[in-house]
Scaffold this active site. Structure first.
Site, mmCIF file in Angstrom:
data_model
loop_
_atom_site.group_PDB
_atom_site.id
_atom_site.type_symbol
_atom_site.label_atom_id
_atom_site.label_comp_id
_atom_site.label_asym_id
_atom_site.label_seq_id
_atom_site.Cartn_x
_atom_site.Cartn_y
_atom_site.Cartn_z
ATOM 1 N N ASP A 1 0.871 -1.175 0.000
ATOM 2 C CA ASP A 1 0.000 0.000 0.000
ATOM 3 C C ASP A 1 0.907 1.223 0.000
ATOM 4 O O ASP A 1 1.599 1.504 0.973
ATOM 5 C CB ASP A 1 -0.887 -0.030 1.246
ATOM 6 C CG ASP A 1 -1.864 1.144 1.292
ATOM 7 O OD1 ASP A 1 -1.611 2.152 0.621
ATOM 8 O OD2 ASP A 1 -2.879 1.017 2.011
ATOM 9 N N HIS A 2 0.884 1.937 -1.112
ATOM 10 C CA HIS A 2 1.845 3.028 -1.275
ATOM 11 C C HIS A 2 1.609 4.181 -0.306
ATOM 12 O O HIS A 2 2.465 5.026 -0.090
ATOM 13 C CB HIS A 2 1.811 3.552 -2.716
ATOM 14 C CG HIS A 2 3.125 4.132 -3.176
ATOM 15 N ND1 HIS A 2 3.982 4.796 -2.331
ATOM 16 C CD2 HIS A 2 3.725 4.124 -4.393
ATOM 17 C CE1 HIS A 2 5.043 5.188 -3.011
ATOM 18 N NE2 HIS A 2 4.922 4.791 -4.270
#
Lengths: 497, 327
Positions: A469-470
């Site tokens: 999850d950036h």
């Protein structure tokens, strides 16, 4: 007093349940806590237990029927207790849950209670001593609301019925009751306090003993400080969490957060995690990336590990006896747990307004089951030996396939590993299970030609892909984690270092 | 500033208002020749004459009705009850006539009158003469209900009550008449509907009125020695109640004890607790506790009477409970 049997939320995500099997028959004596029925939730088959003593008077859900959480599926009561109003309620609930599986029509008809044609002003909420003492109504009388002796001067039946379900009673029944029974029917049983006619089902949280007692002020303060009441010990009566407990916990938290900043990994006892407020740059990253790619802006990092030494280790251990056998998965799990303890930024949850970085590693393990997928959790995996992980993983996988997992066994993961290597999948990308912020997809171990020291040789290789999850993890963060993981898996001796 | 008794403070208020406005007159049992059963009206007959200081027969309902009639024709009567226990007989005039007259006459008949007298228990007056009526009277829309606990408030509030154009119920206390306090010589008013923070603290709020304010102050003194400081809110006016002052204090201290002379059930404290739970729900660290008379007719025997009354010890216990302290 009668007790409702309702479709309970047996897992945090359960919205409806399918009644697999009744374990008790109508008329059976049941005790509080005794299993009544097996229910299939979205995750597992579990038991619904009695919430009161008495006789299982009615089973309102048929086996195989699906009912929404909260729907009445049965009634426990005394042998001669009037459960008409309750049963009426169940009928309504059934109706709303979709007709195909609804109970037998006869049951529904019997269940309808009768609405008094004209409510009395004398009746609302006032318990009538006479009403409580009269002869118990027989089974069929029990289904009908009747005249309140307090209101003998009134033309209609008396009790102000608070149950909306009875509004739906058929006109036929109403006519019969008004014509045939007025003035002399057995008075209806009423609760002594004039309250609801049935024991209220405690809320889900109370049942599980999850909801800590707390003063309103304590709740407000905890919410302002972003504290979870579950982690606070209450010093008030019956363990009520009060202002001073929040203040003490906040002080302790501040102290341990200060300590945790220098130490690496699980330091203080109360510091299971640390919440990191979002910096402006993190917020911008989060906002922009969501616009670009769905609610979880995921990116993928793939790496191929050399499995020569891991394989050597496996065969060496296997030679020592069956009890020392470990799977590739066990080795991966152990290595991931260690790597996570060194890279807590990957071992984190995205909570919308902050990132929760865990100091403990609770490793979720995706297990395929015929109905789909479930991820039991190996808690504190970083502190467990490989043998423990191995035993636990096997046990959890088996119970997952048997659908015997308890909710607490498949919730609370800080990171998940999904392994499809046994299906011969070379590599794949796994989908992040929010609020976790990463998941590791593990492919199969295969012999491949690789160049080692200028020569092409056959080596055992395994590909893993980390979905990140950036908003939480940047490319370099994930890459460093994989670097550590590579070192551990390619040199399993590092795990004992 | 002169220090005078609650009794003399009331006497000053009556005298000053009768001097100020000749429509004001006093009537009641023994208010004239006898100078008042508790000497509140001392010297008034001599100063204002028997047209304005009227001795009545022992007929509470009768003279309360005369008062209502006088108010209807433009006078400003003060009806003294020898005690509010006797006023029970007059409640039809108080509740059905005075309280509703303005409303039922479509605004044609204001009721600028005061019903006053001692309320609550004194010492060994037994079951019928030891009752606190404020919750009965405050229940009635149309009545203002005042219960001052100090000489200063007694004088300032009585003057406000006499000048008010609505029927005002004024609750004094036999045990209060001899208490002393500073009262200015100059003309002043204490506004109706305004509570006062009599003592400032940070750990707990005590809400009270009338005689119980003295108990609350003693509690605050004693607990201060233990390092516990108390906000003492004196309601002064029970209706219309100054909810803001109560709420502001409870928001600060996060806990409250309500002390009153009367019985628990449907008491003034129930109303205060209701306002607190509504307005301060997220500020409360403990349930609101109440201190009140035991739920029995007042016993005559001295020891049992003492046990039945709300007092300093019971109030301290309640404060410690809402603070989660051992007591």
């Amino acid at each position: 007093m009668a007790t409702k049997v309702v479709m309970e939320a047996l897992s945090p995500t359960m919205e409806e349940g399918r009644l697999v099997k009744w374990l008790k028959n109508e008329g059976d004596q049941v005790k509080s806590g005794e299993p009544l029925a097996e229910v299939e939730t979205d995750k597992a088959v579990m038991e619904i237990v009695a919430r009161g003593d008495g006789i299982l008077r009615k089973r309102l859900a048929a086996e195989g029927q699906t009912a929404p959480v909260g729907a009445l599926i049965g009634v426990i009561g005394g042998s001669d207790e009037d459960i008409g109003a309750l049963v009426g309620e169940g009928t309504k609930a059934e109706g709303s849950s979709g007709g195909a599986n609804a109970g037998p029509p006869a049951q529904q008809a019997a269940a309808a209670s009768v609405k008094p044609s004209k409510p009395s002003r004398a009746a609302e909420g006032i318990p009538s001593p006479q009403a409580e003492k009269t002869d118990p109504p027989s089974e069929d009388q029990a289904e009908v609301d009747v005249v309140d002796p307090d209101a003998s001067g009134e033309s209609g039946t008396a009790d102000v019925d608070r149950d909306p379900a009875s509004d739906q009673a058929s006109g036929e029944d109403t006519a019969q009751a008004a014509g045939g029974r007025m003035g002399n029917a057995a008075p209806r049983h009423r609760p002594p306090s004039g309250a609801q006619p049935a024991t209220e089902q405690p809320s889900h949280a109370e049942r599980d003993g999850e909801r800590p007692k707390s003063s309103p002020l304590a709740r407000r303060l905890a919410s302002e400080k972003g504290m979870d009441l579950q982690n606070v010990r209450g010093s008030g009566p019956a363990g009520r969490i009060i202002k001073r407990d929040i203040e003490a916990a906040a002080t302790a938290q501040a102290a341990s957060a200060g300590a945790g900043a220098v130490s690496n990994g699980p330091s203080a006892e109360h510091a299971d995690f640390e919440d990191i407020p979002l910096s402006p740059i993190r917020k911008t990253i989060a906002k922009r990336l969501i616009q670009s790619i769905g609610p979880i802006p995921t990116f993928y990092l793939t790496a191929e590990f050399d499995m020569a030494r891991a394989s050597e280790m496996r065969s060496a251990m296997g030679e020592m006896g069956d009890e020392f056998k470990v799977s590739v998965n066990d080795i991966v799990m152990k290595a991931v747990a260690i790597a996570l303890s060194r890279h807590p930024e990957v071992n984190a949850h995205w909570l919308g307004d902050r990132i929760r970085v865990f100091n403990r590693v609770h490793l979720g393990m995706a297990v395929a089951i015929p109905e789909g997928l479930i991820t039991p959790v190996i808690f504190d995996a970083d502190g467990k030996r490989m043998s423990q992980i191995s035993v636990e993983a096997r046990e959890l996988a088996k119970r997952a396939r048997d659908r015997k997992l308890k909710p607490e066994e498949y919730t609370g993961a800080t990171f998940t590993v999904s392994n499809l290597g046994m299906f011969g999948i070379d590599q794949f990308t796994a989908i992040i299970n929010p609020p976790e912020s990463a998941i590791l997809a593990v492919g199969s171990v295969e012999e491949k030609p690789v160049v080692v020291g200028g020569e092409v040789v056959a080596r055992k290789r395994m590909r893993v892909t980390l979905s990140c999850d950036h908003r939480v993890i940047d490319g370099a963060t994930g890459a460093k984690f994989l670097q550590t993981l590579r070192r551990l898996i390619e040199n399993p001796l590092m795990m004992v270092y | 500033m002169p220090v005078i008794t609650y009794r003399d403070a009331l006497n000053q208020a009556l005298r000053e208002e009768m001097q100020r406005d000749d429509r004001v007159f006093l009537m009641g049992e023994e208010v004239g020749v006898y100078q008042g059963a508790y000497k509140v009206s001392k010297g008034l007959l001599q100063e204002f004459g028997e047209m304005r200081v009227v001795d009545t027969p022992i007929t509470e309902l009768g003279f309360a009705g005369v008062g209502v009639g006088a108010a209807m024709v433009g006078l400003r009567p003060i009806v003294e009850f020898m005690t509010w226990n006797f006023a029970l007989l007059a409640l039809d005039q108080v509740v059905n006539a005075a309280a509703k007259m303005l409303y039922m006459s479509g605004g044609q008949y204001p009721m600028p009158m005061v019903f006053r007298g001692p309320n609550g228990a004194a010492l060994q007056l037994s079951a019928q003469h030891s009752q606190a009526w404020e919750s009965w009277l405050a229940h009635i829309p149309g009545l203002k209900v005042l219960a001052p606990g100090t000489p200063y408030d007694a004088k300032g509030l009585l003057k406000s009550a006499i000048r008010d154009d609505n029927p005002v119920v004024f609750l004094e206390g036999e045990m209060l008449y001899n208490t002393k306090g500073e009262v200015p010589e100059e003309d002043y008013l204490v506004p109706i509907g305004k509570a006062e923070l009599k003592r400032e603290g940070e750990h707990c709020t005590i809400v009270s009125h009338g005689k119980m304010v003295l108990v609350a102050m003693q509690v605050a003194d004693q607990l201060a020695k233990e390092g516990i400081t108390i906000d003492v809110v004196d309601l002064r006016t029970i209706r219309p109640m100054d909810v803001d002052t109560v709420v502001t204090s409870v928001r600060k201290t996060n806990r409250a004890v309500v002390v009153e002379e009367g019985w628990e059930f449907c008491g003034v404290g129930a109303q205060v607790a209701d306002y607190i739970q509504r307005e301060c729900f997220d500020d409360l660290d403990a349930p609101v506790l109440r201190v009140h008379q035991a739920d029995v007719p007042m016993p005559y025997a001295k020891a049992i009477e003492k046990a039945a009354k709300p007092d300093v010890r019971k109030t301290i216990d309640a404060v410690k409970r809402v603070m989660y302290l051992e007591s």
